[in-house]
Design an enzyme around this catalytic site. Structure first.
Site, short mmCIF file in Angstrom:
data_model
loop_
_atom_site.label_atom_id
_atom_site.label_comp_id
_atom_site.label_asym_id
_atom_site.label_seq_id
_atom_site.Cartn_x
_atom_site.Cartn_y
_atom_site.Cartn_z
N SER A 146 21.53 -75.89 -41.36
CA SER A 146 22.28 -77.13 -41.09
C SER A 146 23.27 -77.34 -42.22
O SER A 146 23.00 -76.95 -43.37
CB SER A 146 21.30 -78.31 -41.06
N TYR A 159 14.25 -83.09 -44.40
CA TYR A 159 14.72 -82.14 -43.38
C TYR A 159 15.83 -81.28 -44.00
O TYR A 159 15.81 -80.05 -43.88
CB TYR A 159 15.24 -82.92 -42.17
#
Length: 254
Positions: A146, A159
């Site tokens: 990400s 995360y």
């Protein structure tokens, strides 16, 4: 008119985890349209069946297997069924991820930490361990990280940190699996999917994110699939250990 793709994956077998919707599904679809036999998986049989049906309707050769990536038996079964049907593996795309918490890191529960680590990092390692004996010469492993790996956002801090770990994992495994297998990584920006809908459904947040990009739009699952297909293909045969940021120009550096 429907886009025509080259056939860079003719005769290849690709496993994509968490691939019954969102980015994972688009990657399976793209590799399949380029000639791969694709193996799709997710936790629920219903989702697997629906994805298989959609891909078959596009003329794609596909096998669907239920697999919760943190379940060792299900992971092993995913590999076993693939080998039983196709006899080899050429591409693995590790896409499964969880984000069960918006808590600050100093307040996050240990059980949630365990889940984030287990699914986002540990399972990514274990799926490659399971598949490694069957990977062909010239094969390719892709991790889906990400853009948040470079600058973890406050609401998704832990995360983001697990996604940072994948950047390091890419480097380490590229060294370990060379020269027969290339290992690379995609770092998507914001893509409206079920997984990210709590961010992208809010108009103000959506607009703020779009303004952060240079291209003034959110990413699409097809954008991520195209980048993954490139890195997995022989067009990227001299690229390994790298992360390709696909985020519309959002700043990204470690």
């Amino acid at each position: 008119m429907e886009k025509q793709f080259g056939k860079r994956f003719e005769g290849k077998v690709a496993i994509i985890t968490a691939s019954t919707q969102g980015i994972g599904f688009s990657i399976a679809e793209r590799l399949g349209l380029e000639g791969a036999s694709v193996v799709v998986s997710s936790r629920k049989q219903k989702n697997v069946d629906e994805a298989v049906e959609q891909l078959k309707a596009r003329g794609i050769e596909v096998l669907g297997v239920v697999c919760h990536v943190s379940n060792g038996l299900q992971r092993k079964n995913l590999i076993d069924e693939t080998i039983q049907k196709y006899g080899k593996i050429d591409v693995i795309v590790s896409n499964a991820a969880a984000n069960p918490s918006a808590d600050p890191i100093l307040e996050i529960k240990e059980s949630v930490l365990d889940k984030l680590w287990e699914i986002n990092v540990k399972s990514s390692i274990l799926i490659v361990q399971d598949a490694a004996p069957h990977l062909q010469k010239g094969s390719s492993v892709i991790f889906i990280s990400s853009a948040g790996a470079y600058q973890p956002q406050a609401s998704m801090a832990m995360y983001g940190v697990t996604k940072t770990a994948l950047l390091g994992l890419t480097k380490a495994l590229a060294t370990e699996m060379a020269p027969d297998t290339r290992v690379n990584c995609i770092a998507p920006g914001f893509v409206p999917t079920n997984f990210a809908d709590y961010i992208t459904k809010n108009d103000a947040v959506r607009k703020a994110i779009m303004e952060k990009t240079l291209l003034n739009r959110l990413g699409t699952t097809e954008d991520m699939a195209a980048a993954t297909a490139f890195l997995a293909s022989s067009d990227a045969s001299y690229i390994t250990g790298e992360t390709l940021v696909v985020a519309g120009g959002i700043p990204s550096r470690l």
